[in-house]
Design a protein around this motif. Structure first.
Motif, PDB file in Angstrom:
ATOM      1  N   ARG A  32       0.831  -1.210   0.000  1.00 25.76           N
ATOM      2  CA  ARG A  32       0.000   0.000   0.000  1.00 25.76           C
ATOM      3  C   ARG A  32       0.864   1.260   0.000  1.00 25.76           C
ATOM      4  NH1 ARG A  32      -3.480  -0.646   5.226  1.00 25.76           N
ATOM      5  NH2 ARG A  32      -4.165   1.455   4.647  1.00 25.76           N
ATOM      6  N   PRO A  33       0.451   2.282  -0.742  1.00 31.06           N
ATOM      7  CA  PRO A  33       1.172   3.554  -0.684  1.00 31.06           C
ATOM      8  C   PRO A  33       1.117   4.138   0.736  1.00 31.06           C
ATOM      9  CG  PRO A  33      -0.350   3.509  -2.543  1.00 31.06           C
ATOM     10  CD  PRO A  33      -0.666   2.316  -1.708  1.00 31.06           C
ATOM     11  N   LEU A  34       2.180   4.805   1.157  1.00 32.49           N
ATOM     12  CA  LEU A  34       2.192   5.411   2.491  1.00 32.49           C
ATOM     13  C   LEU A  34       1.059   6.411   2.662  1.00 32.49           C
ATOM     14  CD1 LEU A  34       5.992   6.097   3.182  1.00 32.49           C
ATOM     15  CD2 LEU A  34       4.561   4.264   4.082  1.00 32.49           C
ATOM     16  N   THR A  35       0.716   7.099   1.586  1.00 31.83           N
ATOM     17  CA  THR A  35      -0.350   8.110   1.671  1.00 31.83           C
ATOM     18  C   THR A  35      -1.717   7.488   1.908  1.00 31.83           C
ATOM     19  OG1 THR A  35      -0.404   8.099  -0.751  1.00 31.83           O
ATOM     20  CG2 THR A  35       0.850   9.864   0.314  1.00 31.83           C
ATOM     21  N   ASP A  36      -1.848   6.188   1.667  1.00 29.51           N
ATOM     22  CA  ASP A  36      -3.123   5.499   1.915  1.00 29.51           C
ATOM     23  C   ASP A  36      -3.174   4.872   3.301  1.00 29.51           C
ATOM     24  OD1 ASP A  36      -3.834   6.189  -0.614  1.00 29.51           O
ATOM     25  OD2 ASP A  36      -3.704   4.174  -1.464  1.00 29.51           O
ATOM     26  N   CYS A  37      -2.082   4.953   4.034  1.00 28.73           N
ATOM     27  CA  CYS A  37      -1.996   4.303   5.349  1.00 28.73           C
ATOM     28  C   CYS A  37      -2.293   5.291   6.469  1.00 28.73           C
ATOM     29  CB  CYS A  37      -0.597   3.717   5.563  1.00 28.73           C
ATOM     30  SG  CYS A  37      -0.142   2.462   4.370  1.00 28.73           S
ATOM     31  N   ARG A  38      -2.834   4.743   7.538  1.00 23.78           N
ATOM     32  CA  ARG A  38      -3.008   5.527   8.760  1.00 23.78           C
ATOM     33  C   ARG A  38      -1.997   5.037   9.788  1.00 23.78           C
ATOM     34  NH1 ARG A  38      -8.187   5.621   6.634  1.00 23.78           N
ATOM     35  NH2 ARG A  38      -8.511   3.425   7.097  1.00 23.78           N
ATOM     36  N   PHE A  39      -1.455   5.976  10.531  1.00 22.94           N
ATOM     37  CA  PHE A  39      -0.491   5.672  11.583  1.00 22.94           C
ATOM     38  C   PHE A  39      -0.963   6.308  12.890  1.00 22.94           C
ATOM     39  CE2 PHE A  39       1.787   5.821   7.574  1.00 22.94           C
ATOM     40  CZ  PHE A  39       2.617   4.713   7.615  1.00 22.94           C
ATOM     41  N   VAL A  40      -0.560   5.706  13.984  1.00 20.98           N
ATOM     42  CA  VAL A  40      -0.738   6.321  15.300  1.00 20.98           C
ATOM     43  C   VAL A  40       0.626   6.340  15.974  1.00 20.98           C
ATOM     44  CG1 VAL A  40      -1.658   6.006  17.627  1.00 20.98           C
ATOM     45  CG2 VAL A  40      -3.178   5.792  15.661  1.00 20.98           C
ATOM     46  N   ALA A  41       1.153   7.550  16.177  1.00 21.07           N
ATOM     47  CA  ALA A  41       2.379   7.704  16.953  1.00 21.07           C
ATOM     48  C   ALA A  41       1.975   7.724  18.422  1.00 21.07           C
ATOM     49  CB  ALA A  41       3.090   8.998  16.577  1.00 21.07           C
ATOM     50  N   PHE A  42       2.631   6.888  19.238  1.00 23.52           N
ATOM     51  CA  PHE A  42       2.207   6.795  20.628  1.00 23.52           C
ATOM     52  C   PHE A  42       3.408   6.658  21.555  1.00 23.52           C
ATOM     53  CE2 PHE A  42       3.104   2.406  19.971  1.00 23.52           C
ATOM     54  CZ  PHE A  42       3.222   1.795  21.219  1.00 23.52           C
ATOM     55  N   ASP A  43       3.143   6.908  22.825  1.00 21.10           N
ATOM     56  CA  ASP A  43       4.169   6.739  23.844  1.00 21.10           C
ATOM     57  C   ASP A  43       3.472   6.410  25.158  1.00 21.10           C
ATOM     58  OD1 ASP A  43       7.011   6.977  24.720  1.00 21.10           O
ATOM     59  OD2 ASP A  43       6.186   8.543  25.995  1.00 21.10           O
ATOM     60  N   THR A  44       4.179   5.722  26.035  1.00 19.93           N
ATOM     61  CA  THR A  44       3.655   5.442  27.369  1.00 19.93           C
ATOM     62  C   THR A  44       4.631   5.973  28.410  1.00 19.93           C
ATOM     63  OG1 THR A  44       4.748   3.278  27.511  1.00 19.93           O
ATOM     64  CG2 THR A  44       2.512   3.321  26.594  1.00 19.93           C
ATOM     65  N   GLU A  45       4.099   6.366  29.541  1.00 13.99           N
ATOM     66  CA  GLU A  45       4.924   6.647  30.711  1.00 13.99           C
ATOM     67  C   GLU A  45       4.724   5.494  31.684  1.00 13.99           C
ATOM     68  OE1 GLU A  45       7.127   9.041  30.959  1.00 13.99           O
ATOM     69  OE2 GLU A  45       6.534   9.868  29.017  1.00 13.99           O
ATOM     70  N   LEU A  46       5.814   5.065  32.319  1.00 10.51           N
ATOM     71  CA  LEU A  46       5.803   3.863  33.161  1.00 10.51           C
ATOM     72  C   LEU A  46       6.290   4.192  34.563  1.00 10.51           C
ATOM     73  CD1 LEU A  46       7.657   1.677  30.514  1.00 10.51           C
ATOM     74  CD2 LEU A  46       5.186   1.680  30.884  1.00 10.51           C
ATOM     75  N   THR A  47       5.958   3.317  35.504  1.00  7.98           N
ATOM     76  CA  THR A  47       6.510   3.473  36.850  1.00  7.98           C
ATOM     77  C   THR A  47       7.970   3.050  36.903  1.00  7.98           C
ATOM     78  OG1 THR A  47       5.710   1.269  37.484  1.00  7.98           O
ATOM     79  CG2 THR A  47       4.263   3.137  37.953  1.00  7.98           C
ATOM     80  N   GLY A  48       8.430   2.383  35.868  1.00  9.38           N
ATOM     81  CA  GLY A  48       9.812   1.912  35.788  1.00  9.38           C
ATOM     82  C   GLY A  48       9.912   0.926  34.642  1.00  9.38           C
ATOM     83  N   LEU A  49      11.046   0.262  34.521  1.00  6.73           N
ATOM     84  CA  LEU A  49      11.253  -0.667  33.407  1.00  6.73           C
ATOM     85  C   LEU A  49      11.355  -2.119  33.851  1.00  6.73           C
ATOM     86  CD1 LEU A  49      13.763   1.409  31.250  1.00  6.73           C
ATOM     87  CD2 LEU A  49      11.332   1.030  30.821  1.00  6.73           C
ATOM     88  N   GLY A  50      10.918  -2.423  35.069  1.00 11.12           N
ATOM     89  CA  GLY A  50      10.934  -3.791  35.557  1.00 11.12           C
ATOM     90  C   GLY A  50       9.682  -4.554  35.165  1.00 11.12           C
ATOM     91  N   ARG A  51       9.693  -5.852  35.398  1.00  7.94           N
ATOM     92  CA  ARG A  51       8.569  -6.692  35.016  1.00  7.94           C
ATOM     93  C   ARG A  51       7.289  -6.345  35.782  1.00  7.94           C
ATOM     94  NH1 ARG A  51       8.886 -10.976  32.023  1.00  7.94           N
ATOM     95  NH2 ARG A  51       7.179 -11.983  33.139  1.00  7.94           N
ATOM     96  N   ARG A  52       7.439  -5.808  36.979  1.00  7.78           N
ATOM     97  CA  ARG A  52       6.265  -5.472  37.785  1.00  7.78           C
ATOM     98  C   ARG A  52       5.826  -4.014  37.626  1.00  7.78           C
ATOM     99  NH1 ARG A  52       6.978  -8.653  43.592  1.00  7.78           N
ATOM    100  NH2 ARG A  52       7.251 -10.758  42.693  1.00  7.78           N
ATOM    101  N   ASP A  53       6.545  -3.263  36.814  1.00  7.23           N
ATOM    102  CA  ASP A  53       6.181  -1.862  36.632  1.00  7.23           C
ATOM    103  C   ASP A  53       4.953  -1.739  35.734  1.00  7.23           C
ATOM    104  OD1 ASP A  53       8.027  -0.067  38.103  1.00  7.23           O
ATOM    105  OD2 ASP A  53       9.528  -1.251  37.044  1.00  7.23           O
ATOM    106  N   GLU A  54       4.308  -0.580  35.816  1.00  5.19           N
ATOM    107  CA  GLU A  54       2.999  -0.412  35.195  1.00  5.19           C
ATOM    108  C   GLU A  54       2.937   0.841  34.325  1.00  5.19           C
ATOM    109  OE1 GLU A  54      -0.381  -1.373  38.033  1.00  5.19           O
ATOM    110  OE2 GLU A  54       1.233  -0.960  39.460  1.00  5.19           O
ATOM    111  N   ILE A  55       1.984   0.841  33.405  1.00  2.42           N
ATOM    112  CA  ILE A  55       1.698   2.006  32.571  1.00  2.42           C
ATOM    113  C   ILE A  55       0.903   3.012  33.394  1.00  2.42           C
ATOM    114  CG2 ILE A  55       0.432   2.825  30.542  1.00  2.42           C
ATOM    115  CD1 ILE A  55       0.921   0.052  29.280  1.00  2.42           C
ATOM    116  N   ILE A  56       1.338   4.278  33.375  1.00  2.55           N
ATOM    117  CA  ILE A  56       0.585   5.307  34.101  1.00  2.55           C
ATOM    118  C   ILE A  56       0.112   6.431  33.175  1.00  2.55           C
ATOM    119  CG2 ILE A  56       1.589   4.869  36.358  1.00  2.55           C
ATOM    120  CD1 ILE A  56       3.505   7.189  35.844  1.00  2.55           C
TER     121      ILE A  56
END
Length: 237
Positions: A32-56
């Motif tokens: 597909r041409p890029l002009t026909d595509c939709r994108f979502v740029a996203f980011d998350t903030e986390l409590t940390g980078l460990g396995r038990r950390d969470e998205i906030i």
């Protein structure tokens, strides 16, 4: 083995929003041409980078016809299970008091998946964010997101790799891939760092810059974009 079966039995049925998500990508055409595509740029903030950390926090902005849609954004704080302050608070400045009245990820995640729809997901070092999203999605929605991803970090490396070789005949691998430093280097609009929505906007501008610069502006399709993001040795083979 028993632990795996226990986890499998506990996993919820596939959420309707995830069924719709998978339907979007049942037949994914990289031509597909890029002009026909939709994108979502996203980011998350986390409590940390460990396995038990969470998205906030989750922030996102839509891109359609290779233009940022500033009136289509997603910006939501998320109340984690543990509201105690931690080291990450000093980076993203999100306090337990701000999160106390926020909805949980059980409420926010289906809304985010619906917001993304049939868009490809853009992120800078996107594997980190997708790892936390998909871990939560397995628990809450019964499976992982089907949206293909585009990593601006890979595109930056490919762009710099090619540019260095063209200019100097070799590639200096010590260049920075820090998002904030790249925005300065490429003279792109600057937003506040360590804020999910603002980092998503930075990523969106970086993506559009790279999509126009890679391969001397000759990238027209998704397949060409993915190929451009591969290491140079793989592209030459």
């Amino acid at each position: 083995m028993f632990a795996f079966l226990h986890t499998l039995l506990q996993r919820p049925e596939l959420h309707p929003v995830l069924l719709e998500n998978r339907r979007y990508f049942a037949e994914f055409d990289q031509g597909r041409p890029l002009t026909d595509c939709r994108f979502v740029a996203f980011d998350t903030e986390l409590t940390g980078l460990g396995r038990r950390d969470e998205i906030i926090s989750i922030g996102a902005v839509k891109i359609s016809k290779m233009q940022i849609e500033m009136d289509h954004v997603f910006n939501q704080l998320v109340r984690p299970a543990n509201l105690s302050p931690n080291q990450a608070t000093f980076i993203h400045h999100i306090t337990p008091e701000q999160l106390r009245e926020a909805p949980t990820l059980e409420e926010v995640l289906p809304q985010f998946v619906e917001f993304c729809g049939d868009a490809l997901l853009l992120g800078h070092f996107v594997e980190i964010d997708m790892g936390y999203l998909n871990r939560a999605a397995r628990k809450i929605l019964g499976g992982t997101l089907a949206n293909p991803t585009v990593d601006t970090l890979r595109l930056v490396k490919a762009y710099k790799e090619t540019s260095y070789i063209c200019d100097y005949g070799y590639c200096d691998q010590s260049f920075s891939c820090n998002l904030d430093e790249l925005i300065t280097e490429f003279n792109l609009p600057r937003f506040k760092p360590h804020d999910a929505l603002e980092d998503a906007l930075q990523c969106a501008y970086l993506f559009l810059f790279l999509a126009k610069k890679l391969n001397n502006g000759e990238i027209k399709t998704l397949r060409q974009l993915y190929q451009a993001g591969q290491p140079l040795l793989l592209r030459q083979n």
